[in-house]
Design a protein around this motif. Structure first.
Motif, mmCIF file in Angstrom:
data_model
loop_
_atom_site.group_PDB
_atom_site.id
_atom_site.type_symbol
_atom_site.label_atom_id
_atom_site.label_comp_id
_atom_site.label_asym_id
_atom_site.label_seq_id
_atom_site.Cartn_x
_atom_site.Cartn_y
_atom_site.Cartn_z
ATOM 1 N N VAL A 13 -2.617 5.195 -8.680
ATOM 2 C CA VAL A 13 -2.832 6.184 -9.994
ATOM 3 C C VAL A 13 -1.809 6.129 -10.719
ATOM 4 N N ASP A 14 -1.918 5.957 -12.088
ATOM 5 C CA ASP A 14 -0.774 5.627 -12.998
ATOM 6 C C ASP A 14 0.324 5.186 -12.731
ATOM 7 N N GLY A 15 0.473 4.117 -11.393
ATOM 8 C CA GLY A 15 1.470 3.569 -11.122
ATOM 9 C C GLY A 15 1.859 4.269 -9.852
ATOM 10 N N GLU A 16 1.485 5.267 -9.191
ATOM 11 C CA GLU A 16 1.823 5.901 -7.801
ATOM 12 C C GLU A 16 0.948 5.500 -6.949
ATOM 13 N N GLN A 17 1.446 5.009 -5.779
ATOM 14 C CA GLN A 17 0.633 4.534 -4.577
ATOM 15 C C GLN A 17 0.380 5.636 -3.749
ATOM 16 N N LEU A 18 -1.183 5.637 -3.292
ATOM 17 C CA LEU A 18 -1.491 6.594 -2.466
ATOM 18 C C LEU A 18 -2.070 5.942 -1.454
ATOM 19 N N ASN A 19 -1.870 6.158 -0.085
ATOM 20 C CA ASN A 19 -2.354 5.631 1.217
ATOM 21 C C ASN A 19 -3.149 6.560 2.050
ATOM 22 N N ASP A 20 -3.891 6.158 2.805
ATOM 23 C CA ASP A 20 -4.784 6.763 3.769
ATOM 24 C C ASP A 20 -6.033 7.496 2.983
ATOM 25 N N SER A 21 -7.003 7.360 3.447
ATOM 26 C CA SER A 21 -8.512 7.886 2.502
ATOM 27 C C SER A 21 -8.398 9.368 2.485
ATOM 28 N N SER A 22 -8.144 10.031 3.676
ATOM 29 C CA SER A 22 -8.211 11.460 3.672
ATOM 30 C C SER A 22 -7.042 11.830 2.670
ATOM 31 N N ALA A 23 -5.928 11.328 2.854
ATOM 32 C CA ALA A 23 -4.487 11.748 1.913
ATOM 33 C C ALA A 23 -4.867 11.432 0.445
ATOM 34 N N ILE A 24 -5.434 10.464 0.449
ATOM 35 C CA ILE A 24 -5.761 10.069 -1.111
ATOM 36 C C ILE A 24 -6.749 10.944 -1.660
ATOM 37 N N ILE A 25 -7.894 11.384 -1.133
ATOM 38 C CA ILE A 25 -8.591 12.522 -1.753
ATOM 39 C C ILE A 25 -8.077 13.846 -1.866
ATOM 40 N N ASP A 26 -7.104 14.204 -1.038
ATOM 41 C CA ASP A 26 -6.613 15.381 -0.928
ATOM 42 C C ASP A 26 -5.464 15.411 -2.299
ATOM 43 N N LYS B 100 0.369 -2.144 4.810
ATOM 44 C CA LYS B 100 -0.513 -3.216 4.775
ATOM 45 C C LYS B 100 -1.868 -2.851 5.270
ATOM 46 N N LYS B 101 -2.431 -1.592 4.968
ATOM 47 C CA LYS B 101 -3.860 -1.294 5.421
ATOM 48 C C LYS B 101 -4.519 -1.090 4.031
ATOM 49 N N VAL B 102 -6.059 -0.642 4.220
ATOM 50 C CA VAL B 102 -6.513 -0.402 3.058
ATOM 51 C C VAL B 102 -7.385 0.935 3.458
ATOM 52 N N PRO B 103 -7.455 1.856 2.500
ATOM 53 C CA PRO B 103 -7.389 1.805 1.070
ATOM 54 C C PRO B 103 -5.995 2.044 0.558
ATOM 55 N N ILE B 104 -5.768 1.535 -0.628
ATOM 56 C CA ILE B 104 -4.358 1.800 -1.266
ATOM 57 C C ILE B 104 -4.899 2.198 -2.584
ATOM 58 N N LEU B 105 -4.764 3.474 -2.849
ATOM 59 C CA LEU B 105 -5.200 3.503 -4.471
ATOM 60 C C LEU B 105 -3.853 4.007 -5.418
ATOM 61 N N SER C 59 -5.829 -12.946 4.770
ATOM 62 C CA SER C 59 -4.383 -13.126 4.512
ATOM 63 C C SER C 59 -3.636 -11.887 3.840
ATOM 64 N N LYS C 60 -4.677 -11.079 3.317
ATOM 65 C CA LYS C 60 -4.099 -9.832 2.594
ATOM 66 C C LYS C 60 -2.930 -10.121 1.453
ATOM 67 N N LYS C 61 -3.238 -11.355 0.966
ATOM 68 C CA LYS C 61 -2.319 -11.655 -0.108
ATOM 69 C C LYS C 61 -2.425 -10.697 -1.302
ATOM 70 N N GLU C 62 -3.359 -10.019 -1.617
ATOM 71 C CA GLU C 62 -3.477 -9.196 -2.564
ATOM 72 C C GLU C 62 -2.582 -7.894 -2.411
ATOM 73 N N ILE C 63 -2.228 -7.573 -1.347
ATOM 74 C CA ILE C 63 -1.349 -6.326 -1.051
ATOM 75 C C ILE C 63 -0.151 -6.752 -0.654
ATOM 76 N N LYS C 64 0.482 -8.041 -0.662
ATOM 77 C CA LYS C 64 1.902 -8.660 -0.192
ATOM 78 C C LYS C 64 2.758 -7.693 -0.725
ATOM 79 N N TRP C 65 2.933 -7.056 -1.954
ATOM 80 C CA TRP C 65 3.917 -6.324 -2.558
ATOM 81 C C TRP C 65 3.952 -4.932 -1.945
ATOM 82 N N SER C 66 2.983 -4.393 -1.134
ATOM 83 C CA SER C 66 3.191 -3.210 -0.483
ATOM 84 C C SER C 66 3.743 -3.350 0.846
ATOM 85 N N GLU C 67 4.579 -2.343 1.338
ATOM 86 C CA GLU C 67 4.841 -2.193 2.660
ATOM 87 C C GLU C 67 3.942 -1.567 3.596
#
Length: 321
Positions: A145-158, A138-143, A128-136
């Motif tokens: 960080v203090d209210g800022e949304q970071l997407n895509d694992s490698s980009a998140i780590i960078d 629609k994949k995980v991971p979503i991180l 259902s992905k109901k937990e991320i309905k608020w996000s445009e």
């Protein structure tokens, strides 16, 4: 946090005793061997027996081995010491939206755990992905960080490296970057065909997922069986897409390729893991104790490196939501 692996201590003691080691001697005997007295205090006869008697060589050998182990422990503590970010650099609120068995999500968690960055987890229902309905996105991971949304694992780590660790992204030809790309472009693609190789392994994986997620009983049953069936067929398509004829052989080859890349080093980063080490460890962590992961460790040389990574990454930095 400073650590030493038990294997290092065992190797040290073994070397001091000529390769043969036994820990069957009670602690009281060891105390007598080292200090010439027991906890009860009958000193003189026991001291003579272990100092001058037939066990003299053994007691000295054990004492020497332990002294060597202490010195080795100190050295390895320096080698395996973490480098956590300064407290003032830590974000106040980190939330990871994930699937428990997702290799990309586990790559992010390996980074957070290694650097002791506290984070909360929201398990996303993969149907259902109901937990991320608020996000445009629609994949995980979503991180978050203090209210800022970071997407895509490698980009998140960078981004975390720049924000928290003040580390700039490595150059495109850097060895670390090369192997991080290998993880994203090759290693992850051999995992799904192995995890969902047959119906029993697919169910094993989804049993692991649902046991870690915050699902109702009905959701657990639905996710386990519908998800396992869906991923079984997805894995067959991935196998065809990436021209994989033998799932296990492809997994073993990838593991051996990584060990060859280490070229005798403790980690690709040398004495400490770098981002490539954390990436490989992260994507392998969810399969390590599934059938596919057990087979991988049994049939390749990757087990020693994986054990070192488990030791140095340490306990999870996850906190209760």
């Amino acid at each position: 946090m400073r650590r030493i692996t038990s294997s290092v201590l065992l190797r040290t003691l073994s070397a001091a005793r000529g390769g043969a080691i036994s820990f069957s001697v009670p602690n009281r005997f060891l105390q007598v061997a080292l200090y010439g007295s027991s906890a009860g205090g009958a000193r003189a006869p026991r001291r003579w027996w272990f100092t001058y008697g037939p066990f003299a060589g053994a007691s000295l050998g054990v004492a020497g081995a332990l002294a060597t182990a202490v010195a080795t422990t100190s050295a390895y503590q320096e080698v395996f010491a973490k480098e956590p970010p300064p407290p003032e650099a830590l974000p106040n609120d980190v939330v990871l939206y994930q699937y428990e068995a997702c290799p990309f999500c586990n790559k992010v968690k390996a980074y957070l755990d290694y650097y002791d960055i506290p984070y909360k987890v929201v398990e996303v229902n993969p149907l259902s992905k109901k937990e991320i309905k608020w996000s445009e996105y629609k994949k995980v991971p979503i991180l978050m960080v203090d209210g800022e949304q970071l997407n895509d694992s490698s980009a998140i780590i960078d981004m975390l490296g720049e924000k928290i660790m003040s580390k700039k992204k490595a150059g495109e030809d850097d060895e670390e970057t090369k192997w991080r790309r290998w993880v994203d472009n090759h290693l992850v693609h051999v995992l799904s065909p192995n995890i969902y190789r047959n119906t029993s392994e697919a169910l094993e994986s989804f049993d692991y997922i649902t046991s870690n997620g915050n699902f109702s009983f009905t959701e657990k049953i639905t996710v386990k069986y519908a998800g396992a069936a869906a991923m079984y067929f997805v894995s067959k398509n991935l196998k065809k897409k990436y021209n994989i004829t033998d799932e296990r052989a492809a997994l073993y080859e990838a593991a051996e390729t990584w060990v060859d890349a280490l070229n005798g080093r403790e980690f690709l980063g040398g004495s400490k893991p770098n981002l490539a080490d954390l990436a490989v460890f992260g994507v392998l962590r969810p399969i390590r104790y599934l059938r596919s992961g057990k087979d991988m460790v049994e049939h390749t040389r990757i087990g020693d490196w994986y054990s070192r990574m488990e030791s140095v990454v340490g306990e999870s930095a996850r906190v209760n939501a």
